[in-house]
Design a protein around this motif. Structure first.
Motif, PDB file in Angstrom:
ATOM      1  N   HIS A  51      -3.691   7.548   4.045  1.00  0.00           N
ATOM      2  CA  HIS A  51      -2.886   8.446   3.745  1.00  0.00           C
ATOM      3  C   HIS A  51      -2.848  10.006   4.130  1.00  0.00           C
ATOM      4  O   HIS A  51      -2.403  10.704   3.458  1.00  0.00           O
ATOM      5  CB  HIS A  51      -2.128   8.566   2.610  1.00  0.00           C
ATOM      6  N   HIS A  91       5.246   3.007 -13.783  1.00  0.00           N
ATOM      7  CA  HIS A  91       3.690   2.023 -13.292  1.00  0.00           C
ATOM      8  C   HIS A  91       2.369   2.745 -13.983  1.00  0.00           C
ATOM      9  O   HIS A  91       1.944   2.086 -13.692  1.00  0.00           O
ATOM     10  CB  HIS A  91       3.765   3.068 -11.419  1.00  0.00           C
ATOM     11  N   GLU A 114       0.817  -1.550  -0.349  1.00  0.00           N
ATOM     12  CA  GLU A 114      -0.410   0.312  -0.072  1.00  0.00           C
ATOM     13  C   GLU A 114       1.005   1.363  -0.301  1.00  0.00           C
ATOM     14  O   GLU A 114       0.503   2.360  -0.752  1.00  0.00           O
ATOM     15  CB  GLU A 114      -1.260   0.643   0.993  1.00  0.00           C
ATOM     16  N   ARG A 130       7.385   6.615 -11.556  1.00  0.00           N
ATOM     17  CA  ARG A 130       5.639   6.620 -11.718  1.00  0.00           C
ATOM     18  C   ARG A 130       5.455   6.380 -13.341  1.00  0.00           C
ATOM     19  O   ARG A 130       4.117   6.068 -13.709  1.00  0.00           O
ATOM     20  CB  ARG A 130       5.697   7.820 -10.605  1.00  0.00           C
ATOM     21  N   VAL A 165       9.600   7.897  -1.007  1.00  0.00           N
ATOM     22  CA  VAL A 165       9.191   7.495  -2.148  1.00  0.00           C
ATOM     23  C   VAL A 165      10.319   6.629  -2.732  1.00  0.00           C
ATOM     24  O   VAL A 165      10.395   5.281  -2.888  1.00  0.00           O
ATOM     25  CB  VAL A 165       8.129   8.551  -3.540  1.00  0.00           C
ATOM     26  N   GLN A 170       1.090   4.280  -2.386  1.00  0.00           N
ATOM     27  CA  GLN A 170       1.254   5.473  -2.255  1.00  0.00           C
ATOM     28  C   GLN A 170       1.839   6.546  -3.262  1.00  0.00           C
ATOM     29  O   GLN A 170       2.239   7.373  -3.756  1.00  0.00           O
ATOM     30  CB  GLN A 170       0.841   5.781  -0.816  1.00  0.00           C
ATOM     31  N   ALA A 171       3.032   5.897  -2.558  1.00  0.00           N
ATOM     32  CA  ALA A 171       4.504   6.800  -3.702  1.00  0.00           C
ATOM     33  C   ALA A 171       4.960   6.627  -4.593  1.00  0.00           C
ATOM     34  O   ALA A 171       4.855   7.469  -5.936  1.00  0.00           O
ATOM     35  CB  ALA A 171       5.766   5.612  -3.102  1.00  0.00           C
ATOM     36  N   LEU A 172       3.809   5.201  -6.104  1.00  0.00           N
ATOM     37  CA  LEU A 172       3.331   5.495  -6.897  1.00  0.00           C
ATOM     38  C   LEU A 172       2.598   6.754  -7.621  1.00  0.00           C
ATOM     39  O   LEU A 172       2.827   6.913  -8.689  1.00  0.00           O
ATOM     40  CB  LEU A 172       3.546   4.513  -7.904  1.00  0.00           C
ATOM     41  N   THR A 173       1.557   6.502  -7.175  1.00  0.00           N
ATOM     42  CA  THR A 173       0.426   7.550  -7.393  1.00  0.00           C
ATOM     43  C   THR A 173      -0.136   9.159  -7.159  1.00  0.00           C
ATOM     44  O   THR A 173      -0.343  10.115  -7.682  1.00  0.00           O
ATOM     45  CB  THR A 173      -1.369   6.752  -6.752  1.00  0.00           C
ATOM     46  N   GLY A 174       1.394   9.683  -5.908  1.00  0.00           N
ATOM     47  CA  GLY A 174       1.349  10.645  -5.559  1.00  0.00           C
ATOM     48  C   GLY A 174       0.635  11.042  -4.605  1.00  0.00           C
ATOM     49  O   GLY A 174       1.325  12.125  -4.095  1.00  0.00           O
ATOM     50  N   GLU A 175       0.211   9.603  -3.808  1.00  0.00           N
ATOM     51  CA  GLU A 175      -0.316  10.868  -2.330  1.00  0.00           C
ATOM     52  C   GLU A 175       0.927  10.929  -1.391  1.00  0.00           C
ATOM     53  O   GLU A 175       0.907  11.707  -0.926  1.00  0.00           O
ATOM     54  CB  GLU A 175      -1.217   9.590  -2.228  1.00  0.00           C
ATOM     55  N   LEU A 176       1.499   9.709  -1.617  1.00  0.00           N
ATOM     56  CA  LEU A 176       2.992  10.052  -1.061  1.00  0.00           C
ATOM     57  C   LEU A 176       4.120  10.931  -1.619  1.00  0.00           C
ATOM     58  O   LEU A 176       4.622  10.994  -2.670  1.00  0.00           O
ATOM     59  CB  LEU A 176       3.418   8.826  -0.380  1.00  0.00           C
TER      60      LEU A 176
END
Lengths: 186, 186
Positions: free
Chosen positions: B4, B180, A156, B177, A172, A160-166
């Motif tokens: 998050h 991904h 998880e 990213r 990241v 989040q790191a890959l979608t930009g939430e983190l």
């Protein structure tokens, strides 16, 4: 195909260096250089002691994240445990920060390489680690660090790191490299 | 399990702010704050206009990398094309930097989110993009930017990002990213 190590290239030649500010964490210099192409320019360079950051991965494949108040980000950010270097070797700083911030020691440590935070003006280099086989110890947080601790699955956290939430750079990268290191595909 | 977005938390209260330096790229302030836990502290905060960075991916699944001289890193680094924001929207800066630095325009643009470079002291936020369907245009490099252009497969760039051979934070994150985003697993 080019590799990551092309032939050696010339460096710049420093003509003049003026210390603008010496601070608690950073120093600021104005540096006049002749760049490798011969062009003379003036650069603002911020020195920073560097840092160490840790992905602490437990046996349930969960990672320890801090939800931390950061004035520079004008709000709260998810980050992995991390801290500034203070003259000790980076892995020693990583061990100390993991104990103090997260209340954890680890038996197994692996390097996840380094990262240059912002090479245009900022000299910070952060050393990244994966820590496994964790044992709780009494934490010892600094009053100037305001955070809460959470555990989420590495999968998880990686999402989040890959979608930009983190959004915290070192976190990241440390999470992506940790996932790669333990064979989690994404 | 925590997400998050935990409940809203209080921010710090700024007591005093002193401008130490106003520069070409960065400003430096000393800021006295009451942190959300009530602890008063003094922070060194570096303002930066922020940036935009681009993974340009061609139809052979290769990405454009710059091997760039960076005085702050005291050497040459592999990076994706990128530049500072100058008041224009981030995507417009990304388009301009891709054209000027790499000599490319792109028909398809996708956001890869943002990244906070170093939230302890440094306010820079970098906006990341994936650019596809590329067309060459005449580049227009600035004399203060010294670099060579190379194309390597996204898979190989990703490998370097994950093993630590590629060290520039925005580039590592943008490549992870982007991979991904286009469904390359690693």
């Amino acid at each position: 195909m080019p590799t990551h190590k092309p032939p050696a290239r010339p460096a710049a030649v420093i003509h003049q260096q003026q210390r603008i500010y010496s601070g608690r964490v950073i120093d600021l210099d104005l540096v006049d250089v002749d760049l490798p192409n011969g062009h003379r320019t003036s650069l603002e360079l911020i020195s920073h002691p560097g840092g160490a950051a840790v992905v602490a991965l437990n046996e349930r494949q969960e990672v320890c994240l801090l939800y931390q108040y950061r004035q520079a980000a004008e709000g709260w950010l998810w980050e992995v445990p991390a801290g500034k270097l203070d003259g000790k070797p980076p892995e020693q700083t990583a061990r100390a920060e993991l104990a103090e911030e997260a209340g954890l020691t680890a038996r197994d440590w692996r390097s996840l390489g380094t990262v240059v935070s912002s090479p245009g003006v900022f000299k910070e280099v952060v050393h990244l680690y994966l820590a496994q086989n964790l044992t709780p110890v009494p934490p010892n947080p600094e009053p100037s660090e305001v955070y809460e601790i959470a555990w989420i699955s590495l999968k998880e956290a990686l999402r989040q790191a890959l979608t930009g939430e983190l959004r915290d750079a070192k976190s990241v990268i440390a999470l992506c490299r940790a996932a790669h290191c333990v064979g989690i595909t994404f």
